[in-house]
Scaffold this motif. Sequence first.
Motif: not given
Length: 184
Positions: A16-34, A46-54
Amino acid sequence: MPDYTNERELVEACLQNDRRAHEAFYRRFGPPALSVCRRYAPGREEAIELLNGGMMKVFEKLDQFRWEGSLEGWVKRLVFNATIDHFRRHRRKPTLEIAHWDQPTEDTVTHRLYAEDLRNLIDLLPETSKEVFWLFAVEGYSHAEIATKLHFSEGNSRWHLNKARQMLRERLNQEPHKFNRYAG
């Protein structure tokens, strides 16, 4: 900020394009993806750049997730694919490294030295064999998945894995590595 404890609610809010949900999603799944990106990038930046693109790819394709497996696994797979695509576009081979989260839970000097020795042995492998070994032994990909990702046959994937294992076995049986000098 809402406490999106339910993954389905979190995904629906992201869709639904909720920016707070995007942030929560990134905080939850960002560390394992990193952790996936750190295995292939030579440095943290470079790893953080790759994470952001991913993660951008993840948000673009979030509506395609079918709830047939783990959401975290799906996110990590998309980030991995984006990472490999990045290296292909820039005609570079990824740097495979055993990072600190791959260490045993007991963080002792001997364990760090042993992991460093192992990483050094793996780094001596030919690039393609090293990549196949890492994808199979560490990431848990099947030969069919590896063949698809690296654009060659399953038999070629099996050959590279066997070659990597053989080379590691030979190096470990050499005099300096015959016994674990850091044990006990």
